[in-house]
Motif scaffolding. Structure first.
Motif, PDB file in Angstrom:
ATOM      1  N   ALA A 113      19.337  -1.122   1.546  1.00  0.00           N
ATOM      2  CA  ALA A 113      18.723  -2.041   0.595  1.00  0.00           C
ATOM      3  C   ALA A 113      18.495  -1.374  -0.749  1.00  0.00           C
ATOM      4  O   ALA A 113      18.379  -0.162  -0.857  1.00  0.00           O
ATOM      5  CB  ALA A 113      17.393  -2.543   1.157  1.00  0.00           C
ATOM      6  N   ALA A 114      18.417  -2.234  -1.747  1.00  0.00           N
ATOM      7  CA  ALA A 114      18.027  -1.756  -3.065  1.00  0.00           C
ATOM      8  C   ALA A 114      16.578  -1.280  -2.976  1.00  0.00           C
ATOM      9  O   ALA A 114      15.740  -1.925  -2.341  1.00  0.00           O
ATOM     10  CB  ALA A 114      18.154  -2.880  -4.087  1.00  0.00           C
ATOM     11  N   VAL A 115      16.316  -0.177  -3.583  1.00  0.00           N
ATOM     12  CA  VAL A 115      14.972   0.389  -3.546  1.00  0.00           C
ATOM     13  C   VAL A 115      14.097  -0.373  -4.539  1.00  0.00           C
ATOM     14  O   VAL A 115      14.497  -0.599  -5.674  1.00  0.00           O
ATOM     15  CB  VAL A 115      15.014   1.891  -3.894  1.00  0.00           C
ATOM     16  CG1 VAL A 115      13.627   2.486  -3.919  1.00  0.00           C
ATOM     17  CG2 VAL A 115      15.906   2.624  -2.913  1.00  0.00           C
ATOM     18  N   PRO A 116      12.918  -0.779  -4.117  1.00  0.00           N
ATOM     19  CA  PRO A 116      12.008  -1.468  -5.031  1.00  0.00           C
ATOM     20  C   PRO A 116      11.724  -0.595  -6.259  1.00  0.00           C
ATOM     21  O   PRO A 116      11.739   0.634  -6.179  1.00  0.00           O
ATOM     22  CB  PRO A 116      10.736  -1.672  -4.200  1.00  0.00           C
ATOM     23  CG  PRO A 116      11.204  -1.612  -2.782  1.00  0.00           C
ATOM     24  CD  PRO A 116      12.354  -0.653  -2.778  1.00  0.00           C
ATOM     25  N   ASP A 117      11.452  -1.238  -7.383  1.00  0.00           N
ATOM     26  CA  ASP A 117      11.244  -0.478  -8.624  1.00  0.00           C
ATOM     27  C   ASP A 117       9.776  -0.133  -8.877  1.00  0.00           C
ATOM     28  O   ASP A 117       9.388   0.153  -9.996  1.00  0.00           O
ATOM     29  CB  ASP A 117      11.837  -1.222  -9.813  1.00  0.00           C
ATOM     30  CG  ASP A 117      11.214  -2.590 -10.020  1.00  0.00           C
ATOM     31  OD1 ASP A 117      10.377  -2.997  -9.195  1.00  0.00           O
ATOM     32  OD2 ASP A 117      11.564  -3.250 -11.018  1.00  0.00           O
ATOM     33  N   TYR A 118       8.969  -0.171  -7.846  1.00  0.00           N
ATOM     34  CA  TYR A 118       7.563   0.208  -7.973  1.00  0.00           C
ATOM     35  C   TYR A 118       7.184   1.070  -6.778  1.00  0.00           C
ATOM     36  O   TYR A 118       7.711   0.909  -5.696  1.00  0.00           O
ATOM     37  CB  TYR A 118       6.652  -1.024  -8.032  1.00  0.00           C
ATOM     38  CG  TYR A 118       6.761  -1.907  -6.810  1.00  0.00           C
ATOM     39  CD1 TYR A 118       5.924  -1.705  -5.710  1.00  0.00           C
ATOM     40  CD2 TYR A 118       7.718  -2.908  -6.722  1.00  0.00           C
ATOM     41  CE1 TYR A 118       6.033  -2.494  -4.577  1.00  0.00           C
ATOM     42  CE2 TYR A 118       7.829  -3.695  -5.588  1.00  0.00           C
ATOM     43  CZ  TYR A 118       6.990  -3.485  -4.522  1.00  0.00           C
ATOM     44  OH  TYR A 118       7.108  -4.268  -3.393  1.00  0.00           O
ATOM     45  N   GLY A 119       6.292   2.003  -7.013  1.00  0.00           N
ATOM     46  CA  GLY A 119       5.820   2.869  -5.946  1.00  0.00           C
ATOM     47  C   GLY A 119       4.343   2.653  -5.692  1.00  0.00           C
ATOM     48  O   GLY A 119       3.731   1.733  -6.254  1.00  0.00           O
ATOM     49  N   LEU A 120       3.777   3.491  -4.865  1.00  0.00           N
ATOM     50  CA  LEU A 120       2.361   3.353  -4.516  1.00  0.00           C
ATOM     51  C   LEU A 120       1.461   3.456  -5.747  1.00  0.00           C
ATOM     52  O   LEU A 120       0.446   2.769  -5.835  1.00  0.00           O
ATOM     53  CB  LEU A 120       1.972   4.417  -3.491  1.00  0.00           C
ATOM     54  CG  LEU A 120       2.597   4.239  -2.098  1.00  0.00           C
ATOM     55  CD1 LEU A 120       2.378   5.487  -1.256  1.00  0.00           C
ATOM     56  CD2 LEU A 120       2.027   3.017  -1.407  1.00  0.00           C
ATOM     57  N   ALA A 121       1.824   4.300  -6.705  1.00  0.00           N
ATOM     58  CA  ALA A 121       0.988   4.492  -7.892  1.00  0.00           C
ATOM     59  C   ALA A 121       0.887   3.217  -8.734  1.00  0.00           C
ATOM     60  O   ALA A 121      -0.093   3.032  -9.444  1.00  0.00           O
ATOM     61  CB  ALA A 121       1.537   5.641  -8.742  1.00  0.00           C
ATOM     62  N   GLN A 122       1.875   2.345  -8.648  1.00  0.00           N
ATOM     63  CA  GLN A 122       1.862   1.122  -9.458  1.00  0.00           C
ATOM     64  C   GLN A 122       1.098  -0.029  -8.811  1.00  0.00           C
ATOM     65  O   GLN A 122       0.889  -1.058  -9.438  1.00  0.00           O
ATOM     66  CB  GLN A 122       3.295   0.654  -9.769  1.00  0.00           C
ATOM     67  CG  GLN A 122       4.006   1.502 -10.804  1.00  0.00           C
ATOM     68  CD  GLN A 122       4.488   2.825 -10.242  1.00  0.00           C
ATOM     69  OE1 GLN A 122       4.928   2.900  -9.098  1.00  0.00           O
ATOM     70  NE2 GLN A 122       4.396   3.886 -11.024  1.00  0.00           N
ATOM     71  N   LEU A 123       0.694   0.121  -7.559  1.00  0.00           N
ATOM     72  CA  LEU A 123      -0.041  -0.954  -6.890  1.00  0.00           C
ATOM     73  C   LEU A 123      -1.497  -0.961  -7.344  1.00  0.00           C
ATOM     74  O   LEU A 123      -2.116   0.081  -7.496  1.00  0.00           O
ATOM     75  CB  LEU A 123      -0.005  -0.775  -5.372  1.00  0.00           C
ATOM     76  CG  LEU A 123       1.334  -0.907  -4.676  1.00  0.00           C
ATOM     77  CD1 LEU A 123       1.147  -0.760  -3.173  1.00  0.00           C
ATOM     78  CD2 LEU A 123       1.991  -2.239  -4.992  1.00  0.00           C
ATOM     79  N   CYS A 124      -2.028  -2.148  -7.537  1.00  0.00           N
ATOM     80  CA  CYS A 124      -3.449  -2.295  -7.867  1.00  0.00           C
ATOM     81  C   CYS A 124      -4.236  -2.402  -6.564  1.00  0.00           C
ATOM     82  O   CYS A 124      -3.793  -3.033  -5.616  1.00  0.00           O
ATOM     83  CB  CYS A 124      -3.677  -3.548  -8.704  1.00  0.00           C
ATOM     84  SG  CYS A 124      -2.892  -3.453 -10.298  1.00  0.00           S
ATOM     85  N   GLY A 125      -5.402  -1.797  -6.521  1.00  0.00           N
ATOM     86  CA  GLY A 125      -6.229  -1.877  -5.319  1.00  0.00           C
ATOM     87  C   GLY A 125      -5.603  -1.091  -4.177  1.00  0.00           C
ATOM     88  O   GLY A 125      -4.837  -0.152  -4.383  1.00  0.00           O
ATOM     89  N   CYS A 126      -5.919  -1.470  -2.970  1.00  0.00           N
ATOM     90  CA  CYS A 126      -5.361  -0.851  -1.755  1.00  0.00           C
ATOM     91  C   CYS A 126      -5.591   0.655  -1.710  1.00  0.00           C
ATOM     92  O   CYS A 126      -4.789   1.387  -1.131  1.00  0.00           O
ATOM     93  CB  CYS A 126      -3.862  -1.122  -1.609  1.00  0.00           C
ATOM     94  SG  CYS A 126      -3.362  -2.821  -1.681  1.00  0.00           S
ATOM     95  N   GLY A 127      -6.665   1.145  -2.314  1.00  0.00           N
ATOM     96  CA  GLY A 127      -6.887   2.590  -2.424  1.00  0.00           C
ATOM     97  C   GLY A 127      -6.769   3.339  -1.111  1.00  0.00           C
ATOM     98  O   GLY A 127      -6.098   4.364  -1.031  1.00  0.00           O
ATOM     99  N   TYR A 128      -7.410   2.833  -0.071  1.00  0.00           N
ATOM    100  CA  TYR A 128      -7.360   3.508   1.225  1.00  0.00           C
ATOM    101  C   TYR A 128      -5.931   3.559   1.752  1.00  0.00           C
ATOM    102  O   TYR A 128      -5.446   4.611   2.168  1.00  0.00           O
ATOM    103  CB  TYR A 128      -8.275   2.794   2.233  1.00  0.00           C
ATOM    104  CG  TYR A 128      -8.131   3.331   3.635  1.00  0.00           C
ATOM    105  CD1 TYR A 128      -8.706   4.546   3.988  1.00  0.00           C
ATOM    106  CD2 TYR A 128      -7.398   2.636   4.589  1.00  0.00           C
ATOM    107  CE1 TYR A 128      -8.559   5.059   5.267  1.00  0.00           C
ATOM    108  CE2 TYR A 128      -7.254   3.136   5.873  1.00  0.00           C
ATOM    109  CZ  TYR A 128      -7.833   4.341   6.209  1.00  0.00           C
ATOM    110  OH  TYR A 128      -7.680   4.836   7.469  1.00  0.00           O
TER     111      TYR A 128
END
Length: 143
Positions: free
Chosen positions: A10-25
């Protein structure tokens, strides 16, 4: 690479964990799975992880999994996204065989020009209805 991993690369998504808002844990839990060869060796951290995300639709499971896949791809991992419905077959035995085949491809893919393999199975709940399929998942993940 063989049938499943090649077909569903699959094409790799263009966002990683650092770009997500919230979901800190959850970001910290999944972020710890992105390999750091030096630390992993020093602390004898296992190189294989399996996560089963479950919950109501719309809670961000797929978004979180894709963000992890993006970070793993940046670390040299192969990313395959397999629809659960494509793993299901007419019989429980056939479905278990497909699951076993998919999971059996992973060890041979690791080290063949890739640091590891990240497989995202969409609609995973489709595979949990039959005992033989669940057993095939258990056996494949024990490898």
């Amino acid at each position: 690479m063989t049938q499943w991993l090649t077909t569903y690369r699959a094409a790799v998504p263009d966002y990683g964990l650092a770009q997500l808002c919230g979901c800190g844990y959850w970001k910290s839990v999944f972020g710890s799975c992105v390999p750091d060869p030096e630390l992993d060796r020093q602390f004898r951290i296992p190189s294989a992880h399996a996560f089963f995300l479950c919950g109501e639709e719309g809670n961000g499971k797929r978004t979180l999994a894709c963000a992890l896949a993006s970070d793993l791809a940046a670390a040299g991992y192969w990313f395959a996204r397999v629809p659960g419905e494509d793993l299901t077959a007419q019989t429980e035995k056939e479905t278990a065989g497909r699951v076993s085949a998919l999971l059996g491809e992973i060890p041979e893919a690791v080290g063949a020009g890739t640091a590891g393999v990240c497989v995202l199975i969409d609609d995973f709940q489709l595979l949990l209805k039959e005992k033989k399929v669940v057993r095939a998942l258990e056996q494949g993940l024990e490898q």
